[in-house]
Design a protein around this motif. Structure first.
Motif, PDB file in Angstrom:
ATOM      1  N   LEU A  81      29.734 -56.189  15.470  1.00 52.51           N
ATOM      2  CA  LEU A  81      30.807 -56.113  16.451  1.00 52.51           C
ATOM      3  C   LEU A  81      30.351 -56.634  17.810  1.00 52.51           C
ATOM      4  N   LEU A  82      29.099 -56.345  18.166  1.00 54.69           N
ATOM      5  CA  LEU A  82      28.624 -56.625  19.518  1.00 54.69           C
ATOM      6  C   LEU A  82      27.831 -57.920  19.637  1.00 54.69           C
ATOM      7  N   LYS A  83      27.541 -58.571  18.543  1.00 54.19           N
ATOM      8  CA  LYS A  83      26.604 -59.709  18.588  1.00 54.19           C
ATOM      9  C   LYS A  83      27.115 -60.871  19.432  1.00 54.19           C
ATOM     10  N   ASP A  84      28.431 -61.065  19.510  1.00 51.58           N
ATOM     11  CA  ASP A  84      28.974 -62.183  20.277  1.00 51.58           C
ATOM     12  C   ASP A  84      29.512 -61.757  21.646  1.00 51.58           C
ATOM     13  N   ALA A  85      29.244 -60.510  22.033  1.00 56.14           N
ATOM     14  CA  ALA A  85      29.742 -60.023  23.321  1.00 56.14           C
ATOM     15  C   ALA A  85      29.084 -60.786  24.465  1.00 56.14           C
ATOM     16  N   LYS A  86      29.901 -61.150  25.451  1.00 52.95           N
ATOM     17  CA  LYS A  86      29.387 -61.874  26.611  1.00 52.95           C
ATOM     18  C   LYS A  86      28.870 -60.931  27.684  1.00 52.95           C
ATOM     19  N   ALA A  87      29.272 -59.654  27.616  1.00 54.14           N
ATOM     20  CA  ALA A  87      28.892 -58.686  28.630  1.00 54.14           C
ATOM     21  C   ALA A  87      27.566 -58.012  28.289  1.00 54.14           C
ATOM     22  N   ASP A  88      26.997 -57.313  29.251  1.00 51.17           N
ATOM     23  CA  ASP A  88      25.784 -56.537  29.003  1.00 51.17           C
ATOM     24  C   ASP A  88      26.078 -55.421  28.008  1.00 51.17           C
ATOM     25  N   VAL A  89      25.121 -55.190  27.106  1.00 55.93           N
ATOM     26  CA  VAL A  89      25.232 -54.116  26.120  1.00 55.93           C
ATOM     27  C   VAL A  89      24.114 -53.116  26.390  1.00 55.93           C
ATOM     28  N   MET A 132      39.360 -49.758  19.492  1.00 56.10           N
ATOM     29  CA  MET A 132      39.755 -50.281  20.797  1.00 56.10           C
ATOM     30  C   MET A 132      38.726 -51.243  21.376  1.00 56.10           C
ATOM     31  N   VAL A 133      37.454 -50.980  21.143  1.00 54.73           N
ATOM     32  CA  VAL A 133      36.431 -51.932  21.588  1.00 54.73           C
ATOM     33  C   VAL A 133      36.593 -53.261  20.845  1.00 54.73           C
ATOM     34  N   GLN A 134      36.847 -53.178  19.559  1.00 57.33           N
ATOM     35  CA  GLN A 134      37.068 -54.390  18.765  1.00 57.33           C
ATOM     36  C   GLN A 134      38.268 -55.172  19.289  1.00 57.33           C
ATOM     37  N   GLU A 135      39.362 -54.455  19.626  1.00 57.46           N
ATOM     38  CA  GLU A 135      40.543 -55.116  20.177  1.00 57.46           C
ATOM     39  C   GLU A 135      40.234 -55.779  21.503  1.00 57.46           C
ATOM     40  N   ALA A 136      39.486 -55.091  22.353  1.00 57.92           N
ATOM     41  CA  ALA A 136      39.143 -55.679  23.655  1.00 57.92           C
ATOM     42  C   ALA A 136      38.324 -56.950  23.485  1.00 57.92           C
ATOM     43  N   LEU A 137      37.359 -56.924  22.572  1.00 63.33           N
ATOM     44  CA  LEU A 137      36.526 -58.111  22.348  1.00 63.33           C
ATOM     45  C   LEU A 137      37.316 -59.245  21.708  1.00 63.33           C
ATOM     46  N   ARG A 138      38.385 -58.896  20.990  1.00 61.23           N
ATOM     47  CA  ARG A 138      39.216 -59.933  20.368  1.00 61.23           C
ATOM     48  C   ARG A 138      40.277 -60.476  21.319  1.00 61.23           C
TER      49      ARG A 138
END
Length: 256
Positions: free
Chosen positions: A65-73, A37-43
């Motif tokens: 999975l998280l390397k291109d996330a725009k949000a805080d991790v 579901m996290v992958q789907e949200a990021l896609r």
């Protein structure tokens, strides 16, 4: 990547509060967990992802999975991840997402599903997943329905809630009348309708209505529909679970 070590951290507390429908409505957000579901949200909706949590011991696994996330991790220890999620064996990654704007019922097109007072979140989530898989175009909900963005419904929908337009209507019978006026074929799933498999040809613009698990559709709603159909019960069961019945209806409507 920032580190959080306590369940009392304000970011964690705010995310945990999203387990409650009232807080989801106030914050305009929901929490989803698990790799898929996290992958789907990021896609599907990367701009709606507000923040992400990853368990420290699994940070390397989810780095891609998280390397291109725009949000805080946020990296968190196991006990914080367990507090965030409501599953017995968390997968080690979760996200807070902004809720999509509700679709305007009068602007929804194509093949639709309207749920009236379907209270089980597992049923609502399963129906969201099924209508998405069957190629239907949107979902309408009355106020008595379970929230499709609640934890159990999200797990049942397996990410489909991120893709399916969801509209709200205060009165199912009035919504049916509005759809009828727009030329829709409105189909009530009832126990006393005509046999579903004997139905006449139907237009592409249609809306299937499914009612409460115990009471079914309200009488005014069923009577407002152009068609009322029942599924054959050749064995001893009197009816099907709401989500199971919806799946039978949706797939046969898709194929014929």
């Amino acid at each position: 990547m920032k580190t959080i070590t306590s369940v009392q951290n304000p970011v964690v507390k705010a995310a945990r509060a999203l387990a409650q429908a009232q807080e989801r409505a106030r914050a305009g957000a929901f929490l989803l967990d698990g790799e898929h579901m996290v992958q789907e949200a990021l896609r599907v909706c990367p701009d709606r992802v507000r923040c992400l949590f990853v368990q420290e011991a699994r940070a390397q696994r989810y780095a891609g999975l998280l390397k291109d996330a725009k949000a805080d991790v946020y990296a968190v220890p196991e006990h914080v991840m367990e507090a965030l999620t409501q599953v017995r064996a968390p997968q080690g990654v979760a996200a807070v997402c902004a809720q999509p704007p509700a679709a305007a019922p009068e602007a929804m097109e194509g093949r639709l599903v309207l749920l009236e007072n379907v209270q089980d979140p597992g049923n609502v989530g399963t129906i969201v997943r099924t209508l998405d898989a069957a190629g239907f175009d949107g979902l309408l909900l009355t106020p008595g329905c379970a929230d499709p963005f609640g934890p159990k419904a999200l797990r049942a929908s397996m990410g489909s809630a991120l893709r399916v337009p969801v509209g709200r209507t205060p009165d199912a019978a009035e919504a049916v009348k509005a759809l009828n006026a727009r030329g829709y074929a409105t189909l009530a799933a009832t126990l006393d309708g005509t046999p579903f498999y004997d139905r006449p040809p139907l237009p592409d613009r249609l809306c299937l209505l499914v009612g409460n698990e115990g009471a079914g559709l309200q009488n005014a709603t069923a009577q407002a529909c152009r068609y009322r159909f029942r599924l054959p019960m050749r064995g001893g069961a009197e009816s099907l679970n709401a989500a199971a019945a919806a799946a039978v209806f949706l797939y046969d409507l898709m194929n014929r």
